[in-house]
Design an enzyme around this catalytic site. Structure first.
Site: not given
Ligand SMILES: [Zn+2]
Length: 279
Positions: A117, A6-7
């Site tokens: 993660r 995600p940016e």
């Protein structure tokens, strides 16, 4: 194909997507299903949050800041999506799936964090303000704020010998510019990622600042058009398919001039660029 991390645009679209549903809502509880993400997650988080009203959700860099302050105390829930986190709204009593590590419960809905993660972050910060928090205080300028423009970029890059691209990605200078956005912005501005930052001229800095804004805003707009689906979806990490001009296009023809796109390593990251269009 865009990497799954995600940016800034994804985080901003999450924020914008959640606001209409959660602003002003009372938190009825929280469920923590994990001991640790990037840092330990306090099992007391639920007790801290229960009964508070969510005033708004702010964003600083890629951190989401849930404002639960009140006259009688309260504080802030600080959330980072890490490498693979995503947020969605689900109906109350929806069974949790694998990797659903945290639920923030409201009367009508549940905000659910999935993070396969486990590089995300969930922290409670008591008190009125959060800007001085150690994780936030060291962050650079917001590229979508008024403080960021060509003049700012020009002064921030003087006497810097480091190449421009890693500098754009340095969160102490400028927040939220990931690898994709740095590569794409430099292509749009026609500036080589190899140029020493201090040698990028004043008008080039203006062009580059515009390119950065434009690249981020396009991505937000692309996600924004599907905000409803996004926050309610049960899909993946919530990344937007940005149609990339150079990123991940090694050896393919530049759309502008036909030259094969080059790929190099810079500061441990892949850089993609057109050796003809970017000088
Ligand atoms: Zn080209």
């Amino acid at each position: 194909m865009v990497a799954a991390m995600p940016e800034l645009p994804e985080v901003e679209v999450s924020r914008q997507g959640l606001l209409p549903y959660l602003t002003g809502q009372r938190i009825t509880g929280a469920i923590v299903r994990v001991d640790k993400l990037r840092h330990p997650v306090s099992p007391a988080l639920g007790n801290r949050l229960t009964g508070l009203r969510l005033n708004t959700i702010r964003r600083r860099g890629k951190y989401l800041l849930f404002d639960c302050t009140s006259q009688s105390g309260g504080g802030w829930l600080l959330l980072h999506l890490g490498m693979s986190g995503s947020l969605r709204l689900v109906p109350p009593d929806t069974p949790a799936q694998k990797h659903d590590h945290f639920d923030l419960l409201f009367e009508q809905t549940v905000l659910r964090l999935r993070d396969p993660r486990r590089f995300g972050l969930l922290l409670w910060h008591a008190g009125e303000t959060i800007d001085a928090h150690p994780l936030l205080a060291c962050l650079g300028v917001e590229p979508l704020s008024e403080a960021f423009d060509g003049e700012w970029l020009y002064s921030a890059t003087r006497h810097r010998r480091a190449p421009i691209k890693p500098l754009l990605m340095d969160a102490r200078v400028l927040v939220g510019i990931g690898n994709i956005y740095a590569s794409e912005s430099l292509f749009l501005a026609g500036i080589s990622p190899l140029r020493a930052a201090g040698n990028v001229g004043r008008s080039e800095c203006a062009t580059l600042a515009d390119a950065i804004r434009q690249t981020l805003q396009q991505s937000i707009a692309a996600g924004g058009s599907s905000v409803r689906d996004y926050v309610h979806s049960d899909g993946g990490a919530g990344c937007f398919q940005l149609s990339c001009a150079v990123y991940d296009r090694k050896g393919l023809s530049c759309h502008a001039c036909g030259t094969p796109i080059s790929a190099i390593r810079q500061a441990g990251r892949s850089t993609f660029y057109c050796s003809r269009c970017q000088v």
